[in-house]
Scaffold this motif. Structure first.
Motif, PDB file in Angstrom:
ATOM      1  N   PHE A   1       0.863  -1.186   0.000  1.00 23.94           N
ATOM      2  CA  PHE A   1       0.000   0.000   0.000  1.00 23.94           C
ATOM      3  C   PHE A   1       0.899   1.235   0.000  1.00 23.94           C
ATOM      4  CE2 PHE A   1      -2.616  -3.377   1.514  1.00 23.94           C
ATOM      5  CZ  PHE A   1      -3.891  -3.096   1.041  1.00 23.94           C
ATOM      6  N   LEU A   2       0.826   2.011  -1.075  1.00 27.36           N
ATOM      7  CA  LEU A   2       1.664   3.201  -1.234  1.00 27.36           C
ATOM      8  C   LEU A   2       0.825   4.444  -0.923  1.00 27.36           C
ATOM      9  CD1 LEU A   2       3.496   2.327  -4.577  1.00 27.36           C
ATOM     10  CD2 LEU A   2       4.317   1.975  -2.242  1.00 27.36           C
ATOM     11  N   CYS A   3       1.296   5.240   0.014  1.00 27.81           N
ATOM     12  CA  CYS A   3       0.553   6.436   0.437  1.00 27.81           C
ATOM     13  C   CYS A   3       1.200   7.692  -0.137  1.00 27.81           C
ATOM     14  CB  CYS A   3       0.544   6.548   1.959  1.00 27.81           C
ATOM     15  SG  CYS A   3      -0.169   5.126   2.801  1.00 27.81           S
ATOM     16  N   THR A   4       0.386   8.588  -0.647  1.00 25.95           N
ATOM     17  CA  THR A   4       0.891   9.928  -0.923  1.00 25.95           C
ATOM     18  C   THR A   4       1.023  10.676   0.401  1.00 25.95           C
ATOM     19  OG1 THR A   4      -1.345  10.743  -1.289  1.00 25.95           O
ATOM     20  CG2 THR A   4      -0.094  10.065  -3.236  1.00 25.95           C
TER      21      THR A   4
ATOM     22  N   GLU B   1      -2.800  12.704   0.405  1.00 26.09           N
ATOM     23  CA  GLU B   1      -2.676  14.130   0.082  1.00 26.09           C
ATOM     24  C   GLU B   1      -4.024  14.696  -0.355  1.00 26.09           C
ATOM     25  OE1 GLU B   1       0.175  17.049  -2.538  1.00 26.09           O
ATOM     26  OE2 GLU B   1      -0.730  15.336  -3.560  1.00 26.09           O
ATOM     27  N   ARG B   2      -4.686  14.020  -1.276  1.00 23.41           N
ATOM     28  CA  ARG B   2      -5.981  14.521  -1.758  1.00 23.41           C
ATOM     29  C   ARG B   2      -7.045  14.424  -0.674  1.00 23.41           C
ATOM     30  NH1 ARG B   2      -5.276  12.185  -7.895  1.00 23.41           N
ATOM     31  NH2 ARG B   2      -3.917  13.881  -8.600  1.00 23.41           N
TER      32      ARG B   2
ATOM     33  N   ALA C   1       7.163  17.045   1.481  1.00 22.01           N
ATOM     34  CA  ALA C   1       7.163  16.158   0.322  1.00 22.01           C
ATOM     35  C   ALA C   1       6.848  16.937  -0.952  1.00 22.01           C
ATOM     36  CB  ALA C   1       6.135  15.050   0.525  1.00 22.01           C
ATOM     37  N   PRO C   2       7.697  16.850  -1.976  1.00 17.12           N
ATOM     38  CA  PRO C   2       7.442  17.606  -3.212  1.00 17.12           C
ATOM     39  C   PRO C   2       6.365  16.951  -4.062  1.00 17.12           C
ATOM     40  CG  PRO C   2       9.444  16.306  -3.433  1.00 17.12           C
ATOM     41  CD  PRO C   2       8.971  16.136  -2.012  1.00 17.12           C
ATOM     42  N   GLU C   3       5.830  17.730  -4.983  1.00 15.96           N
ATOM     43  CA  GLU C   3       4.780  17.239  -5.876  1.00 15.96           C
ATOM     44  C   GLU C   3       5.267  16.047  -6.688  1.00 15.96           C
ATOM     45  OE1 GLU C   3       0.794  17.817  -7.443  1.00 15.96           O
ATOM     46  OE2 GLU C   3       1.862  18.550  -5.699  1.00 15.96           O
ATOM     47  N   ALA C   4       6.543  16.061  -7.097  1.00 16.11           N
ATOM     48  CA  ALA C   4       7.088  14.979  -7.923  1.00 16.11           C
ATOM     49  C   ALA C   4       7.013  13.636  -7.202  1.00 16.11           C
ATOM     50  CB  ALA C   4       8.531  15.288  -8.308  1.00 16.11           C
TER      51      ALA C   4
END
Length: 533
Positions: free
Chosen positions: A228-231, A338-339, A315-318
């Protein structure tokens, strides 16, 4: 004994006594001016343990356990203990990352207890505050040996850090002695950051993170666990704007003066006309002023640009784009925190209402609930307690926020920028709450001054101008040699059209810091305004 030997012995003893006196004097100076050292041993312990294994296997009474090794506050509390073998009908989820993940893990473990009758969800929190990418990679390689059904990765705010191995001198006796001798703690504390951490540029660090994500996706495929990858949410509106003016930049200085004079549209036009694509200071000012004008979509764009142009620990947008691209929905599942936080933030702009500071959100219970829902959906687990995931999804109230802000005093750097907003948001007694908190922390006069002038700026932005000026007066009394309250008072007086008062404050600030280009500019403009030039 010969006279020459007596002379030598006396010389040695005298030298030792002199050295002892010098060390005693330095110790007294460190106690007087070095600031509190209570947390130094904990930080030194973190340096020691951050590169070691996080868990160890322990046998007790014929059973095999896995227990957490780190015991300091940067690690999950209380220290965790699990059975090495998974119990039947148990889903083992292991979380890795930095402090945001550590905070999230606590809520996950709490919510998971009553999530379902179908399966027991066992959360292992292997996230540690302050960890760099290399340490998270090492932690991932360790925990994948413990047969996880899923691994959750939440990392990004420490992307620019690269921690080296623990520096020489951070050993158990230094940790113990550092808590007793203020001088040793004072020196070790200042050497530790330099020895331990370097800061890298964003582009190569994003590439390093991309390599890590590709590698752990392969591991998930081979070992047959879900990933599970989290922004990573980050605070776009980090703090109120106290403009710095160390660098000559005529257009920026002119725009700042016009902003405080009430000519906000002209200030925006100056920076947009002059270009602001690479200067994070200008970009932030534009985002801040556009927000004041109610132009929220433009404000959000400039604030994101400011974050990405700056070299700081957000954390940057990239990085978040990379996470979204790598989450394929099969082995790697996206959890877009993030969203999620943006939808809970005023006008879609995360800031002081959604964050404790620059990195840590006030919505960890909501984040944990959404992550748990996602895990349940992937593993086809139905919750027997729908109310659990719908309860308490609001951010912490201002009183909890304030208590946490007082409790999170950083031993290396004061950062109280969220306090004024948290208090102004929720209570008429907020000024008294700030003053009580300052007293409770036992800060030095210089540190109390720092808290009060930052709070004054927050009160001004909230429209409580008399409170703001009163706090500045108090701050100045605490540290008469600090130019910060003077600079801020000069700006406030400029906004109030009290030009002679503003001019006096600008002159006082320049007497302390003659290189302050912003105050020089204010002085010149104010002199013209009152007809003295």
């Amino acid at each position: 004994m010969k006279r020459s030997n007596l002379w030598r012995a006396a010389l040695v003893l005298g030298s030792l006594a002199l050295m002892a006196a010098i060390l005693a004097a330095l110790e007294l100076a460190a106690r007087r001016f070095g600031g509190p050292e209570a947390r130094f041993p904990q930080y030194a312990q973190y340096l020691q343990e951050s590169w070691g294994p996080f868990f160890r296997v322990k046998r007790d009474g014929g059973q095999v356990f896995v227990e957490q090794i780190p015991r300091h506050p940067y690690a999950p509390q209380p220290p965790q203990v699990f059975l090495r073998a998974k119990s039947p009908n148990t889903l083992r989820i292991i979380l890795v990352g930095e402090s945001s993940a550590r905070n999230l893990g606590k809520k996950l473990a709490s919510l998971a207890k009553d999530f379902s009758d179908q399966k027991t969800i066992e959360f292992w929190n292997a996230a540690m505050g302050g960890d760099s990418l290399e340490q998270v990679e090492a932690r991932f390689d360790e925990i994948k040996r413990y047969d996880p059904d899923a691994v959750v990765v939440l990392f990004g705010n420490n992307l620019l850090y690269r921690h080296g191995p623990p520096p020489i001198g951070v050993s158990p006796w230094v940790v113990r002695l550092g808590g007793k001798l203020r001088l040793l703690g004072f020196l070790r504390r200042r050497m530790a950051d330099r020895d331990l951490t370097v800061y890298r540029r964003k582009a190569p660090r994003v590439k390093a993170f991309a390599r890590f994500i590709r590698r752990i996706k392969e591991d998930a495929r081979e070992r047959k666990f879900k990933l599970f990858l989290c922004t990573v949410p980050s605070n776009l509106w980090r703090r109120p704007l106290l403009a710095e003016g160390k660098r000559e930049d005529p257009a920026y200085l002119r725009a700042i003066f016009d902003f405080w004079r009430g000519r906000i549209q002209e200030a925006i036009r100056i920076l947009q006309r002059d270009g602001a694509d690479t200067d994070p200071r200008r970009l932030f000012a534009l985002g801040d002023w556009l927000y004041e004008e109610g132009r929220y979509a433009e404000a959000r764009r400039y604030l994101k640009m400011a974050r990405d142009a700056g070299e700081d620990n957000r954390a940057p947008e990239a990085l978040n784009r990379l996470v979204r691209a790598q989450a394929d929905g099969r082995e790697a599942i996206l959890v877009d925190l993030e969203r999620l936080i943006e939808t809970r933030s005023p006008h879609g702009i995360p800031g002081w209402t959604s964050f404790w500071d620059a990195q840590h959100t006030r919505w960890t219970e909501l984040e944990a609930a959404v992550l748990l829902e996602t895990i349940g959906r992937v593993f086809h687990i139905e919750s027997n307690s729908p109310k659990l995931l719908n309860a308490n999804r609001q951010g912490q109230d201002y009183r909890s926020s304030l208590r946490r802000a007082w409790g999170m005093r950083n031993p290396h750097r004061l950062d109280f920028a969220d306090i004024p907003y948290l208090t102004v948001q929720g209570a008429p007694e907020s000024r008294a709450a700030i003053e009580a908190g300052v007293s409770a922390l036992g800060l030095s006069p210089r540190e109390r001054c720092e808290v009060l002038w930052q709070s004054a700026e927050g009160f001004w932005r909230a429209g409580r101008k008399e409170d703001a000026l009163a706090l500045l007066d108090e701050a100045q009394k605490l540290d008469p040699r600090s130019e910060r309250p003077m600079r801020l008072r000069a700006m406030f007086f400029t906004a109030l059209r009290r030009d002679r008062g503003a001019l006096a404050q600008a002159r006082d600030a320049l007497a302390i810091d003659p290189d302050d280009a912003l105050m020089r500019y204010f002085r010149e403009r104010l002199l013209v305004g009152i007809g003295a030039r």
